[in-house]
Design a protein around this motif. Structure first.
Motif, mmCIF file in Angstrom:
data_model
loop_
_atom_site.group_PDB
_atom_site.id
_atom_site.type_symbol
_atom_site.label_atom_id
_atom_site.label_comp_id
_atom_site.label_asym_id
_atom_site.label_seq_id
_atom_site.Cartn_x
_atom_site.Cartn_y
_atom_site.Cartn_z
ATOM 1 N N GLU A 212 0.816 -1.209 0.000
ATOM 2 C CA GLU A 212 0.000 0.000 0.000
ATOM 3 C C GLU A 212 0.854 1.264 0.000
ATOM 4 O OE1 GLU A 212 -2.772 2.374 3.228
ATOM 5 O OE2 GLU A 212 -2.751 0.184 3.284
ATOM 6 N N GLN A 213 1.938 1.250 0.740
ATOM 7 C CA GLN A 213 2.720 2.458 0.961
ATOM 8 C C GLN A 213 3.985 2.551 0.108
ATOM 9 O OE1 GLN A 213 1.895 4.998 2.885
ATOM 10 N NE2 GLN A 213 0.073 4.092 3.808
ATOM 11 N N MET A 214 4.343 1.468 -0.575
ATOM 12 C CA MET A 214 5.592 1.452 -1.331
ATOM 13 C C MET A 214 5.353 0.841 -2.712
ATOM 14 S SD MET A 214 7.967 0.019 1.806
ATOM 15 C CE MET A 214 9.554 0.265 1.007
ATOM 16 N N GLU A 215 5.994 1.417 -3.703
ATOM 17 C CA GLU A 215 5.966 0.837 -5.035
ATOM 18 C C GLU A 215 6.882 -0.380 -5.039
ATOM 19 O OE1 GLU A 215 4.384 0.809 -8.808
ATOM 20 O OE2 GLU A 215 4.069 2.427 -7.372
ATOM 21 N N VAL A 216 6.368 -1.519 -5.460
ATOM 22 C CA VAL A 216 7.166 -2.748 -5.503
ATOM 23 C C VAL A 216 7.711 -2.916 -6.914
ATOM 24 C CG1 VAL A 216 7.164 -5.246 -5.186
ATOM 25 C CG2 VAL A 216 5.774 -3.796 -3.680
ATOM 26 N N HIS A 217 9.031 -2.943 -7.034
ATOM 27 C CA HIS A 217 9.666 -3.020 -8.354
ATOM 28 C C HIS A 217 10.720 -4.123 -8.347
ATOM 29 C CE1 HIS A 217 11.214 -1.307 -12.210
ATOM 30 N NE2 HIS A 217 12.336 -1.868 -11.781
ATOM 31 N N GLU A 218 10.615 -5.045 -9.273
ATOM 32 C CA GLU A 218 11.616 -6.104 -9.409
ATOM 33 C C GLU A 218 12.691 -5.668 -10.394
ATOM 34 O OE1 GLU A 218 12.108 -10.843 -10.616
ATOM 35 O OE2 GLU A 218 10.225 -9.776 -11.040
ATOM 36 N N MET A 219 13.948 -5.762 -9.971
ATOM 37 C CA MET A 219 15.068 -5.457 -10.857
ATOM 38 C C MET A 219 15.532 -6.764 -11.493
ATOM 39 S SD MET A 219 18.718 -3.551 -10.117
ATOM 40 C CE MET A 219 17.977 -1.956 -9.827
ATOM 41 N N VAL A 220 15.205 -6.943 -12.750
ATOM 42 C CA VAL A 220 15.526 -8.168 -13.475
ATOM 43 C C VAL A 220 16.706 -7.893 -14.394
ATOM 44 C CG1 VAL A 220 14.665 -9.966 -15.008
ATOM 45 C CG2 VAL A 220 13.093 -8.833 -13.426
ATOM 46 N N SER A 221 17.811 -8.552 -14.115
ATOM 47 C CA SER A 221 19.014 -8.370 -14.934
ATOM 48 C C SER A 221 19.818 -9.663 -14.952
ATOM 49 C CB SER A 221 19.879 -7.231 -14.388
ATOM 50 O OG SER A 221 21.105 -7.140 -15.092
ATOM 51 N N PRO A 222 20.382 -10.034 -16.091
ATOM 52 C CA PRO A 222 21.220 -11.235 -16.147
ATOM 53 C C PRO A 222 22.619 -11.004 -15.591
ATOM 54 C CG PRO A 222 21.152 -10.189 -18.296
ATOM 55 C CD PRO A 222 20.225 -9.399 -17.416
ATOM 56 N N VAL A 223 22.931 -9.751 -15.267
ATOM 57 C CA VAL A 223 24.293 -9.405 -14.854
ATOM 58 C C VAL A 223 24.387 -9.370 -13.336
ATOM 59 C CG1 VAL A 223 26.150 -7.717 -15.023
ATOM 60 C CG2 VAL A 223 24.559 -8.010 -16.936
ATOM 61 N N ASP A 224 25.365 -10.089 -12.787
ATOM 62 C CA ASP A 224 25.674 -10.033 -11.369
ATOM 63 C C ASP A 224 26.991 -9.279 -11.234
ATOM 64 O OD1 ASP A 224 26.501 -10.446 -8.767
ATOM 65 O OD2 ASP A 224 25.849 -12.531 -8.678
#
Length: 382
Positions: A212-224
């Motif tokens: 409710e209070q925070m935008e949930v964003h997944e960082m998808v990247s093949p690079v570590d």
């Protein structure tokens, strides 16, 4: 930059008291800073990182807004700004972006801190409140935090302790109600926080509060990037001398990316301390972890919390330090199973660390694992 120092007993002096500041702030948006670092060759373009920049810019705009007076007789107050829950695999640049963002905030009272360390401070302050006879120990502590900052930036949010799980909902609710903006990084989607934990049904409202209070964003990247930094680099240094110490120090400074603080883990009522910790990277000596009476549960907790462990000054092992050797074997097993990247300095190469006394045969597997963990591709996702 806002620090992550533990709070002294007298309160939260490391956090500036929240007062109205001059507006507009002289703030550079993160998207601009990010491009500047690319132009300077300090960063490489990364689509996953670029995709999250608008979220940081939105938060910056909100934090730059002046206080709003909601009534003739009421004091001006800040508008609440929706936060950000940034999650994804290790080494994708989540902490780096958060640190850049906190650094860019000119005049905004902010603090960047490891989530586990922050919760330790909250428990300590609550204990002090109870000692003074306060009935609701959390209320004054939450107010003290809310009066001190407009932005809290947490690194590595994960909740495995039931005592944290039982208070974190009320704590965050109080912070949000006071207008504090929260940004956090995590390796877990919110729905997986405190997964399979005791009385988890009591924790579920906190997950709903995050959404409710925070935008949930997944960082998808093949690079570590953390692994890539170590690709082709030496990670096992022997013998222990001035040269190996200097190289270990250089690796630590590169991976940690800034000032570190101790991290204390509570395991079944005991405290296990890592002397230096930042951005998922820990640094300790052999004695810190194997010279004390630690057991499998302690090492599993370390492996759960740490992504890279720099372990220094591993001595030769024999019947003279048999107990320390057994703990070392257990530690390596825990790190190996959890795919924790190990960087270490030792008195000898793995096969020559334990050459006489009871346990030499069992140590052959540990030596083999130490060799395997030196491979540049070890620990990478399949």
């Amino acid at each position: 930059m806002a620090d992550n120092k533990p709070l002294p007993a007298c309160g939260f002096p490391s956090l500036p008291i929240r007062r109205p500041a001059r507006y507009p702030f002289a703030m550079t948006h993160l998207s601009t800073l990010y491009q500047q670092k690319i132009d300077a060759g300090e960063l490489k373009p990364d689509a996953a990182q670029e995709a999250v920049l608008p979220h940081f810019d939105r938060i910056a705009e909100g934090l730059m807004a002046p206080p709003v007076k909601r009534g003739f007789f009421r004091k001006a107050s800040y508008q609440s700004v929706r936060g950000l829950y940034l999650w994804g695999g290790v080494g994708r640049g989540k902490s780096m972006l958060m640190d850049l963002f906190v650094d860019s905030l000119q005049g905004v009272p902010a603090r960047r801190v490891h989530f586990h360390a922050f919760m330790q401070e909250i428990h300590s302050k609550m204990h002090e409140a109870r000692q003074s006879g306060t009935e609701d120990a959390l209320a004054p502590v939450a107010k003290e935090v809310a009066d001190s900052v407009r932005l809290l930036a947490f690194d590595e949010m994960q909740i495995t302790d039931i005592t944290d799980a039982m208070i974190v909902g009320r704590l965050f609710e109080a912070l949000f109600e006071a207008g504090v903006t929260v940004i956090t990084t995590s390796n877990r989607v919110p729905d997986d926080l405190y997964k399979n934990g005791l009385n988890r049904q009591l924790f579920l409202p906190f997950i709903a509060l995050i959404k409710e209070q925070m935008e949930v964003h997944e960082m998808v990247s093949p690079v570590d990037y953390r692994q890539d930094r170590l690709t082709g680099e030496q990670v096992y240094f022997a013998p222990v001398d001035a040269d190996s110490r200097a190289k270990i120090r250089a690796v630590w400074e590169d991976l940690s990316g800034g000032p570190a603080q101790p991290l204390t883990l509570e395991v079944k009522g005991r405290e296990v301390t890592l002397p230096a910790f930042r951005n998922g990277v820990a640094r300790a000596t052999f004695y810190d972890l194997c010279g004390k009476m630690l057991g499998p549960g302690d090492y599993l907790a370390i492996a759960e919390e740490v992504k890279v462990l720099i372990l220094e000054d591993i001595p030769r092992l024999s019947r003279n330090n048999f107990n320390e050797a057994k703990r070392f074997v257990t530690l390596i097993d825990a790190l190996y199973e959890a795919k924790v990247r190990l960087i270490c300095s030792a008195a000898a190469q793995p096969e020559m660390l334990y050459v006489e006394g009871e346990g030499t045969f069992e140590f052959e597997r540990t030596a083999s694992r130490l060799r395997e963990m030196q491979d540049q591709d070890w620990g990478k996702a399949d």
